[in-house]
Scaffold this motif. Structure first.
Motif, PDB file in Angstrom:
ATOM      1  N   GLU A 194     -11.576  33.521 -12.659  1.00  0.00           N
ATOM      2  CA  GLU A 194     -12.300  34.347 -11.726  1.00  0.00           C
ATOM      3  C   GLU A 194     -13.852  34.186 -11.950  1.00  0.00           C
ATOM      4  N   HIS A 195     -14.016  34.003 -13.241  1.00  0.00           N
ATOM      5  CA  HIS A 195     -15.548  33.719 -13.734  1.00  0.00           C
ATOM      6  C   HIS A 195     -16.199  32.551 -13.259  1.00  0.00           C
ATOM      7  N   ILE A 196     -15.333  31.560 -13.153  1.00  0.00           N
ATOM      8  CA  ILE A 196     -15.566  30.283 -12.548  1.00  0.00           C
ATOM      9  C   ILE A 196     -16.070  30.517 -11.068  1.00  0.00           C
ATOM     10  N   ILE A 197     -15.198  30.945 -10.350  1.00  0.00           N
ATOM     11  CA  ILE A 197     -15.472  31.399  -8.931  1.00  0.00           C
ATOM     12  C   ILE A 197     -16.596  32.056  -8.482  1.00  0.00           C
ATOM     13  N   HIS A 198     -16.943  33.370  -9.477  1.00  0.00           N
ATOM     14  CA  HIS A 198     -17.918  34.037  -9.224  1.00  0.00           C
ATOM     15  C   HIS A 198     -19.059  33.242  -9.718  1.00  0.00           C
ATOM     16  N   ALA A 199     -19.307  32.307 -10.500  1.00  0.00           N
ATOM     17  CA  ALA A 199     -20.552  31.680 -11.066  1.00  0.00           C
ATOM     18  C   ALA A 199     -20.690  30.617  -9.845  1.00  0.00           C
ATOM     19  N   LEU A 200     -19.603  30.058  -9.323  1.00  0.00           N
ATOM     20  CA  LEU A 200     -19.813  29.039  -8.138  1.00  0.00           C
ATOM     21  C   LEU A 200     -20.392  29.697  -7.049  1.00  0.00           C
ATOM     22  N   ALA A 201     -19.899  30.989  -6.648  1.00  0.00           N
ATOM     23  CA  ALA A 201     -20.547  31.679  -5.388  1.00  0.00           C
ATOM     24  C   ALA A 201     -22.021  31.852  -5.611  1.00  0.00           C
ATOM     25  N   ASN A 218     -13.215  35.834 -28.759  1.00  0.00           N
ATOM     26  CA  ASN A 218     -14.355  35.215 -27.758  1.00  0.00           C
ATOM     27  C   ASN A 218     -14.542  33.986 -27.546  1.00  0.00           C
ATOM     28  N   PHE A 219     -13.783  33.647 -26.523  1.00  0.00           N
ATOM     29  CA  PHE A 219     -13.872  32.336 -26.054  1.00  0.00           C
ATOM     30  C   PHE A 219     -15.391  31.758 -25.441  1.00  0.00           C
ATOM     31  N   LYS A 220     -15.972  32.585 -25.058  1.00  0.00           N
ATOM     32  CA  LYS A 220     -17.299  32.416 -24.754  1.00  0.00           C
ATOM     33  C   LYS A 220     -18.140  31.925 -25.769  1.00  0.00           C
ATOM     34  N   PHE A 267     -20.931  25.897 -15.638  1.00  0.00           N
ATOM     35  CA  PHE A 267     -20.463  24.909 -16.596  1.00  0.00           C
ATOM     36  C   PHE A 267     -19.980  25.582 -17.852  1.00  0.00           C
ATOM     37  N   THR A 268     -20.599  26.765 -18.175  1.00  0.00           N
ATOM     38  CA  THR A 268     -20.088  27.611 -19.346  1.00  0.00           C
ATOM     39  C   THR A 268     -18.979  28.238 -19.239  1.00  0.00           C
ATOM     40  N   THR A 269     -18.616  28.638 -17.900  1.00  0.00           N
ATOM     41  CA  THR A 269     -17.381  29.196 -17.364  1.00  0.00           C
ATOM     42  C   THR A 269     -16.252  28.421 -17.503  1.00  0.00           C
ATOM     43  N   ILE A 270     -16.506  27.064 -17.067  1.00  0.00           N
ATOM     44  CA  ILE A 270     -15.384  25.876 -17.184  1.00  0.00           C
ATOM     45  C   ILE A 270     -15.104  25.531 -18.562  1.00  0.00           C
TER      46      ILE A 270
END
Length: 382
Positions: A28-35, A333-335, A357-360
């Motif tokens: 979900e975070h990848i898609i939100h960042a892409l948007a 904390n994966f981030k 790229f961070t979320t990926i």
């Protein structure tokens, strides 16, 4: 059973489980960042589908939890297959009493573990006090709904299981529609006025997720049993060896059943709105239909056509779904790890694309962990 099923386990089930879990763990975070980085219509629409509606209505994000529970139901007839074979019986109802008692103990243990793990995800070990601890949880609902669906599966034939399914949905509708709530009356399906929310405020200890109700509350766990039963029906049907039920006919019947459930959900929506927060009967039917369609897609592609390599990342997630769910919900904390490893490289990318790229990179770190566990055959099995 499909030739690609291993040890009584359909590969497509792990892939579908991994698919829905992917969106929770980081997708979900990848898609939100892409948007945000590239606000083209497809990304904006996908981002909008990865939020829960404020109340009534449905998005893809609402389907993740029930699909996961549905998959647990599909697995049930396969998980009991070996026990039935060893006992020389054809149905779970015919299992010897002693064998059933062992199964009950195992199921109860699994449910208790899931409930406790749900407490931990909700912050039990922070020791903030009883009144600040949330006791309702996603994992707890999975455990309870799966347990009671299992009891129904073990003790009733298919016809009576269907009666249970229909009875649960209609009974829940009647309770929510016609039992009055003090200060509101009957049939008020709002956060404060619903009978489900009233019972949560009255009997659910600790902190409620949304102050006046809990989306994983007491009464709404009952229709979740029906969601698990839908999976049981599909698993039982897939295992059927009736001469009429060729693969082609099975696919036609499953597709037709999915369409009927979606239509029933849409029609019921006029009187009992599709609402994930309340897990309404219309929600069970509507999402149940889409759960079947999602399963058909993965089943045909992976188990029937044998296209498995593309789904390997999903299998990594699906084979350790509970573990990665707990880890991504705040236990790990994966981030921080992703930024430590890839942060230097990401700084060389355009500023607007850095969150993408961070979320990926977070997903990449998660998959590395899951691959390591997979190769070591370390699985969190509950």
């Amino acid at each position: 059973m499909s030739k690609t099923a291993i040890n009584g386990r359909l590969i497509s089930l792990d892939a579908l489980r991994g698919f829905v879990m992917f969106w929770i763990m980081s997708g979900e975070h990848i898609i939100h960042a892409l948007a945000k980085a590239a606000p083209i219509p497809i990304f904006v629409w996908m981002s909008s589908q990865l939020h829960h509606p404020e109340w009534d209505g449905i998005t893809f994000y609402d389907m993740i939890f029930p699909i996961f529970l549905f998959v647990a139901g599909v697995s049930m007839p396969y998980s009991f297959e070996k026990k039935m074979y060893n006992a020389g019986v054809n149905t779970p109802r015919e299992l010897p009493s002693e064998e059933k008692r062992k199964i009950y103990r195992s199921m109860l243990k699994r449910t208790c573990i899931l409930v406790v793990l749900g407490f931990i995800v909700n912050g039990l070990l922070k020791f903030d006090g009883f009144d600040q601890t949330r006791f309702a949880s996603v994992l707890g609902r999975i455990g309870l709904a799966w347990f009671f669906a299992g009891l129904i599966y073990l003790n009733f034939d298919l016809k009576k299981q269907v009666y249970w399914f229909v009875g649960i949905l209609i009974g829940y509708y009647l309770v929510m529609r016609f039992i009055p709530v003090p200060g509101f009356g009957a049939g008020i399906l709002t956060k404060e006025g619903s009978f489900e929310g009233y019972l949560d405020r009255l009997f659910l200890p600790g902190r409620l997720h949304s102050k006046v109700y809990d989306p994983e509350g007491l009464l709404s766990t009952i229709p979740a049993i029906a969601t698990a039963l839908l999976g049981v029906f599909l698993g039982t049907f897939l295992k059927s060896e009736h001469p009429y039920y060729s693969i082609k006919n099975k696919l036609i019947i499953m597709t037709g059943s999915a369409i009927i459930l979606i239509i029933v959900g849409l029609l019921w929506d006029f009187d009992f709105p599709i609402n994930k927060h309340l897990w309404t009967s219309s929600f069970v039917c509507f999402v149940g239909g889409f759960s079947i369609l999602f399963f058909i897609f993965f089943y045909v592609l992976i188990d029937l056509f044998g296209y498995q390599k593309w789904a390997f990342p999903l299998l990594l997630i699906g084979s350790n779904s509970i573990l990665i769910y707990m880890a991504s919900e705040g236990l790990v904390n994966f981030k921080h790890t992703a930024e430590y490893v890839f942060g230097g490289l990401i700084k060389f990318t355009p500023l607007v694309w850095q969150p993408v790229f961070t979320t990926i990179s977070v997903t990449f770190v998660q998959l590395i962990l899951l691959y390591f566990l997979y190769k070591k055959k370390w699985f969190l099995k509950v």
